[in-house]
Design an enzyme around this catalytic site. Structure first.
Site, short mmCIF file in Angstrom:
data_model
loop_
_atom_site.label_atom_id
_atom_site.label_comp_id
_atom_site.label_asym_id
_atom_site.label_seq_id
_atom_site.Cartn_x
_atom_site.Cartn_y
_atom_site.Cartn_z
N TYR A 133 22.11 -6.30 -2.66
CA TYR A 133 21.22 -5.33 -2.03
C TYR A 133 19.75 -5.57 -2.42
O TYR A 133 18.97 -4.65 -2.54
CB TYR A 133 21.65 -3.88 -2.37
CG TYR A 133 23.10 -3.64 -2.08
CD1 TYR A 133 23.56 -3.58 -0.76
CD2 TYR A 133 24.04 -3.52 -3.11
CE1 TYR A 133 24.90 -3.39 -0.48
CE2 TYR A 133 25.40 -3.34 -2.82
CZ TYR A 133 25.81 -3.28 -1.51
OH TYR A 133 27.14 -3.11 -1.23
N CYS A 141 0.82 -1.22 0.00
CA CYS A 141 0.00 0.00 0.00
C CYS A 141 0.85 1.26 0.00
O CYS A 141 0.87 2.01 1.00
CB CYS A 141 -0.92 -0.01 1.20
SG CYS A 141 -2.05 -1.37 1.10
#
Ligand code: LLP
Length: 402
Positions: A358, A329
């Site tokens: 990463y 969201c």
């Protein structure tokens, strides 16, 4: 390597990370080979991908480790990286971390401020030990990379300027609890230009000569940091032999071991993040492809606006522009914006490339999403190297307090 992503998706479900261990081997050997004319130590930067099996694979290749927390030091030790190949860096080490590093007797602690030097001295005194240290110099060189991963300018929080470094070497030499054995600089990550690296190592090598002449301190380790870039799009990369040559030229006449701390270069292009299409929708004219992976799994596009190549595994020749987004969201939850992709259907697979560095290490559990399964690919075989997190895994530290 030809990877059967569909078969892996059937076997392990999606999303997943897959790492090509043969590629990791190739990258490690290439860099180690570039320094073959010299005493060198490749200390893999664990932060890039800290999965124990990845680190173990590098340990088996005789790699050292560059760590930025005591947790990473413990990972390195756990898989058999010898203590004399482990370096501990970072601007904010706690007393507890410093003490543990001293007790583990690792190669050296990289100091990033005068205040830290005094702290390490105190901890060493308490433990009645001599701390082997190195000082991270900030050479004030612009690495010409993304501002969030640029570290070599005075405006960045990393390292100390040359005059401070000299003062620190003087203090260290005077102290019976500190043994200055190294010098360090790391100007940034995803570097694709050699000139800033050359500038930085020349500055730091001059400092080594100066320290030797003026302070009679003979440093043994010259740590050039990490930072070598990889291919995300169509970058022209630094040639590893030219890289090594620039460093070795700067060190002419100095008898030091070269230390290199690559993270991304070793694991970045080995990794793939694979997600599947849930839905397509349009808001007005705007096309969205909604996938089951999200920013909590692979944060780089959201955080740095980083580009990762995306490949859809279907044969649809009809293409149009779209945003690839996840279920989280946040409007910032995207893998790509305005890219041309084939029209997709429910369950089509999408491969996000160059995700080995990463990627998983920056993942979170935002929106109570479990971290995804990690898979090793080696010599034609595949195996799980970290389980997919279940709901129970996510609540285990909270549930007992209900
Ligand atoms: N040594 C030091 C002292 C570092 O600070 C770093 C990375 C490395 C070595 C390894 O750098 P590499 O070879 O991987 O470029 N999360 C960012 C990258 C942060 C890099 C931090 N320091 C990204 O996703 O691009």
């Amino acid at each position: 390597m030809n990877i059967d992503f569909k078969n892996l998706a059937q076997k392990y479900q999606t999303p997943y990370y897959a790492y090509d261990f043969n590629h990791i081997t190739k990258q490690y050997k290439e860099l180690k080979g570039a320094f073959k004319a010299r005493k060198s130590l490749i200390s893999y930067a664990i932060k890039a991908n800290s999965n124990l099996s990845v680190v173990k694979h590098l340990a088996d290749l005789e790699s050292g480790a560059d760590c930025v927390s005591i947790g990473e030091v413990k990972r390195a030790l756990k898989v058999g990286i010898p203590k004399y190949k482990i370096i501990f860096s970072g601007v904010g080490k706690t007393d507890e971390e410093i003490k543990q590093a001293l007790e583990f007797d690792i190669l050296m602690i990289n100091l990033e401020s005068e205040a830290e030097l005094h702290r390490v001295e105190l901890m060493a005194k308490e433990l009645n030990k001599e701390a082997r240290i190195s000082i991270r110099v900030n050479p004030n060189v612009d690495p010409k990379t993304h501002p969030y991963i640029s570290t070599g300018l005075h405006e960045n929080k990393f390292g100390v300027d040359i005059n401070t470094a000299k003062r620190m070497y003087i203090s260290a030499k005077k102290s019976e609890f500190l043994d200055p054995i190294g010098i360090h600089c790391h100007i940034g990550s995803q570097l694709t230009e050699l000139t800033p690296i050359k500038e930085a190592v020349i500055i730091v090598a001059d400092l080594v000569r100066n320290i030797k002449a003026a302070l009679d301190i003979e440093l043994k380790f010259f740590d050039v940091g990490g930072g070598l870039g990889i291919v995300y799009d169509n970058e022209k990369l630094i040639d590893t032999y030219e890289y090594a040559q620039v460093i070795l030229d700067a060190l002419f006449g100095l008898d030091v071991t070269v230390v290199c701390e690559p993270g991304r270069f070793i694991v970045g292009n080995s990794g793939y993040f694979v997600t599947k299409v849930l839905y397509e929708k349009t808001n007005g004219d705007k096309r969205f492809v909604i996938v089951d992976g999200a920013m909590n799994d692979l944060l780089r596009p959201s955080l740095y606006n980083a580009y990762h190549k995306i490949e859809v595994l279907n044969n649809n020749s009809e293409k149009s522009k779209c945003n690839v987004v996840g279920p989280v969201c946040e409007s910032g939850d995207f893998f790509a914006k305005n890219i041309e992709l084939p029209l997709t259907q429910h369950d089509d697979l999408m491969v996000i490339h160059s995700a080995g560095a990463y990627g998983f290490t920056m993942a979170s559990n935002y929106n109570t999403r479990g971290k995804v399964v990690e898979i090793a690919l080696e010599n034609g075989d595949d195996r799980v190297i970290r389980d997919r997190e279940s709901f129970e895994d996510l609540i285990v530290l909270e549930e007992k307090y209900l």
